[in-house]
Motif scaffolding. Structure first.
Motif, PDB file in Angstrom:
ATOM      1  N   VAL A  42       0.872  -1.174   0.000  1.00 34.46           N
ATOM      2  CA  VAL A  42       0.000   0.000   0.000  1.00 34.46           C
ATOM      3  C   VAL A  42       0.909   1.224   0.000  1.00 34.46           C
ATOM      4  O   VAL A  42       1.648   1.461   0.964  1.00 34.46           O
ATOM      5  N   ALA A  43       0.861   1.974  -1.098  1.00 35.61           N
ATOM      6  CA  ALA A  43       1.755   3.128  -1.263  1.00 35.61           C
ATOM      7  C   ALA A  43       0.953   4.417  -1.375  1.00 35.61           C
ATOM      8  O   ALA A  43      -0.083   4.462  -2.035  1.00 35.61           O
ATOM      9  N   ASP A  44       1.448   5.458  -0.714  1.00 40.81           N
ATOM     10  CA  ASP A  44       0.794   6.770  -0.798  1.00 40.81           C
ATOM     11  C   ASP A  44       1.819   7.831  -1.159  1.00 40.81           C
ATOM     12  O   ASP A  44       3.028   7.578  -1.182  1.00 40.81           O
ATOM     13  N   HIS A  45       1.313   9.013  -1.461  1.00 37.43           N
ATOM     14  CA  HIS A  45       2.172  10.166  -1.761  1.00 37.43           C
ATOM     15  C   HIS A  45       1.909  11.261  -0.729  1.00 37.43           C
ATOM     16  O   HIS A  45       1.799  12.439  -1.064  1.00 37.43           O
ATOM     17  N   GLY A  46       1.798  10.847   0.515  1.00 41.75           N
ATOM     18  CA  GLY A  46       1.445  11.772   1.591  1.00 41.75           C
ATOM     19  C   GLY A  46       2.634  12.421   2.255  1.00 41.75           C
ATOM     20  O   GLY A  46       3.668  12.674   1.628  1.00 41.75           O
ATOM     21  N   ILE A  47       2.507  12.643   3.575  1.00 36.68           N
ATOM     22  CA  ILE A  47       3.508  13.411   4.315  1.00 36.68           C
ATOM     23  C   ILE A  47       4.768  12.603   4.602  1.00 36.68           C
ATOM     24  O   ILE A  47       5.800  13.171   4.968  1.00 36.68           O
ATOM     25  N   GLY A  48       4.716  11.295   4.447  1.00 34.46           N
ATOM     26  CA  GLY A  48       5.876  10.459   4.716  1.00 34.46           C
ATOM     27  C   GLY A  48       6.090  10.241   6.205  1.00 34.46           C
ATOM     28  O   GLY A  48       5.435  10.846   7.054  1.00 34.46           O
ATOM     29  N   ILE A  49       7.037   9.358   6.524  1.00 30.31           N
ATOM     30  CA  ILE A  49       7.357   9.029   7.911  1.00 30.31           C
ATOM     31  C   ILE A  49       8.871   9.128   8.088  1.00 30.31           C
ATOM     32  O   ILE A  49       9.627   8.508   7.335  1.00 30.31           O
ATOM     33  N   SER A  50       9.302   9.885   9.069  1.00 28.66           N
ATOM     34  CA  SER A  50      10.736  10.055   9.312  1.00 28.66           C
ATOM     35  C   SER A  50      11.337   8.751   9.819  1.00 28.66           C
ATOM     36  O   SER A  50      10.635   7.904  10.394  1.00 28.66           O
ATOM     37  N   ASP A  51      12.645   8.579   9.614  1.00 29.19           N
ATOM     38  CA  ASP A  51      13.325   7.362  10.067  1.00 29.19           C
ATOM     39  C   ASP A  51      13.184   7.181  11.578  1.00 29.19           C
ATOM     40  O   ASP A  51      13.100   6.060  12.068  1.00 29.19           O
ATOM     41  N   MET A  52      13.165   8.286  12.311  1.00 31.39           N
ATOM     42  CA  MET A  52      13.061   8.226  13.769  1.00 31.39           C
ATOM     43  C   MET A  52      11.708   7.666  14.213  1.00 31.39           C
ATOM     44  O   MET A  52      11.611   6.986  15.232  1.00 31.39           O
ATOM     45  N   GLU A  53      10.659   7.924  13.421  1.00 28.99           N
ATOM     46  CA  GLU A  53       9.318   7.497  13.804  1.00 28.99           C
ATOM     47  C   GLU A  53       8.944   6.118  13.264  1.00 28.99           C
ATOM     48  O   GLU A  53       7.972   5.518  13.736  1.00 28.99           O
ATOM     49  N   LYS A  54       9.695   5.622  12.297  1.00 26.72           N
ATOM     50  CA  LYS A  54       9.351   4.334  11.678  1.00 26.72           C
ATOM     51  C   LYS A  54       9.336   3.185  12.682  1.00 26.72           C
ATOM     52  O   LYS A  54       8.565   2.244  12.538  1.00 26.72           O
ATOM     53  N   GLY A  55      10.180   3.267  13.687  1.00 27.35           N
ATOM     54  CA  GLY A  55      10.222   2.210  14.675  1.00 27.35           C
ATOM     55  C   GLY A  55       9.140   2.319  15.730  1.00 27.35           C
ATOM     56  O   GLY A  55       8.987   1.415  16.560  1.00 27.35           O
ATOM     57  N   ARG A  56       8.373   3.412  15.709  1.00 26.09           N
ATOM     58  CA  ARG A  56       7.377   3.638  16.768  1.00 26.09           C
ATOM     59  C   ARG A  56       5.940   3.625  16.263  1.00 26.09           C
ATOM     60  O   ARG A  56       5.003   3.603  17.065  1.00 26.09           O
ATOM     61  N   ILE A  57       5.751   3.646  14.957  1.00 29.52           N
ATOM     62  CA  ILE A  57       4.393   3.806  14.425  1.00 29.52           C
ATOM     63  C   ILE A  57       3.477   2.620  14.732  1.00 29.52           C
ATOM     64  O   ILE A  57       2.255   2.754  14.650  1.00 29.52           O
ATOM     65  N   PHE A  58       4.074   1.467  15.089  1.00 36.68           N
ATOM     66  CA  PHE A  58       3.242   0.300  15.409  1.00 36.68           C
ATOM     67  C   PHE A  58       2.939   0.204  16.903  1.00 36.68           C
ATOM     68  O   PHE A  58       2.311  -0.756  17.343  1.00 36.68           O
ATOM     69  N   ASP A  59       3.411   1.194  17.675  1.00 37.29           N
ATOM     70  CA  ASP A  59       3.101   1.218  19.104  1.00 37.29           C
ATOM     71  C   ASP A  59       1.650   1.646  19.315  1.00 37.29           C
ATOM     72  O   ASP A  59       1.104   2.452  18.549  1.00 37.29           O
ATOM     73  N   LYS A  60       1.051   1.121  20.372  1.00 34.41           N
ATOM     74  CA  LYS A  60      -0.336   1.455  20.683  1.00 34.41           C
ATOM     75  C   LYS A  60      -0.472   2.946  20.993  1.00 34.41           C
ATOM     76  O   LYS A  60       0.333   3.495  21.746  1.00 34.41           O
TER      77      LYS A  60
END
Length: 289
Positions: free
Chosen positions: A221-239
């Motif tokens: 699933v690919a989008d052209h939105g705001i993107g996710i910084s490398d720092m946040e990629k490891g946290r986006i699956f947190d509750k």
């Protein structure tokens, strides 16, 4: 919480002061035992600071969790009120005005979409609660994943942009079957696509691909939105975690979607990774072995 920190640091300061004072008295009373007193005192101080640091981190974690829960409740309240208000206005318009059949059907369709949105949110909260309580068993059966993804794409499809443009561009390989929990995986696909739409600009295309390769099944699933910084990629699956600052964020959501995605995929021995899309945006790739 601020009061707890003040009490915590006050107790640490008091304990260190008492330790220093007793060490001074012992050294004064037994000068010959200076080395032993300093050695044991150093070990005690080390253990004390390790414990204090661990407790400090636990308090900070609890404080952050409480803040996230507060933001979650505010988000849920807003998420519930918005579609309910929309449904109420639409039904009141149908009730009070003499509309054409086409207008009535259009208003009913909009109401049903808002109801589906509410239903998705309630299902997310129920599933997240069952996952937390370990009360959900994830019953697995063989089913057609291609048909599932296609039906979700059709339900979430938006065609109200220029030239009746479709927002979701889907490439779905037919007759792909997997063994899994159809209900939970429906939530996975729905959350990934809704997330991509939510963080994209108005009328920006979201690409959904389902295909098999080397005895593995891939969902992208690919989008052209705001993107996710490398720092946040490891946290986006947190509750409860949501991308961006709570003060500046404009997107709706509860912070449960990607948490559910990761938990469900873990139960299916499937992996998910996030990559940067080019020139902007993100790509979520799920792999079923």
């Amino acid at each position: 919480m601020r009061r707890s920190f003040i009490i915590f640091y006050a107790l640490i300061t008091y304990a260190l002061a008492e330790l220093t004072w007793w060490a001074y008295l012992l050294v004064k009373a037994m000068p010959s035992s200076f080395g032993m007193i300093m050695g044991e005192g150093s070990v005690f101080i080390f253990v004390f600071f390790v414990g204090a640091y661990s407790l400090h981190r636990s308090i900070l974690k609890e404080r952050k969790l409480q803040e996230q829960k507060k933001n979650f409740l505010l988000s849920v309240t807003h998420e519930l009120k918005s579609p309910l208000a929309s449904i109420k206005i639409l039904l009141q318009t149908i009730q009070k005005r003499d509309l054409t059949k086409k207008q009535t059907l259009d208003f009913i369709e909009k109401s049903l979409k808002d109801i589906e949105r509410l239903d998705d949110m309630v299902e997310n909260m129920l599933l997240a609660s069952k996952i937390d309580n370990q009360s959900y068993t994830f019953p697995k059966d063989k089913f057609n994943l291609s048909g599932l993804v296609d039906s979700i794409v059709n339900r979430l499809q938006i065609t109200k942009c220029e030239s009746n443009q479709q927002i979701i561009d889907a490439e779905i390989e037919p007759k792909i079957e997997i063994t899994g929990d159809k209900f939970a995986l429906t939530s996975v696909v729905t959350n990934l696509i809704e997330n991509a739409i939510k963080y994209s600009g108005p009328c920006a295309t979201v690409a959904v691909k389902l295909f098999s390769k080397d005895d593995k099944v891939y969902l992208q699933v690919a989008d052209h939105g705001i993107g996710i910084s490398d720092m946040e990629k490891g946290r986006i699956f947190d509750k409860f975690y949501r991308v961006g600052s709570e003060d500046t964020r404009n997107t709706k959501g509860t912070g449960l979607g990607l948490y559910i995605v990761k938990e469900v995929l873990d139960k299916h021995q499937a992996s998910i990774k996030v990559k940067d899309n080019r020139p902007v945006g993100s790509i979520f790739e799920v792999v079923f072995d």
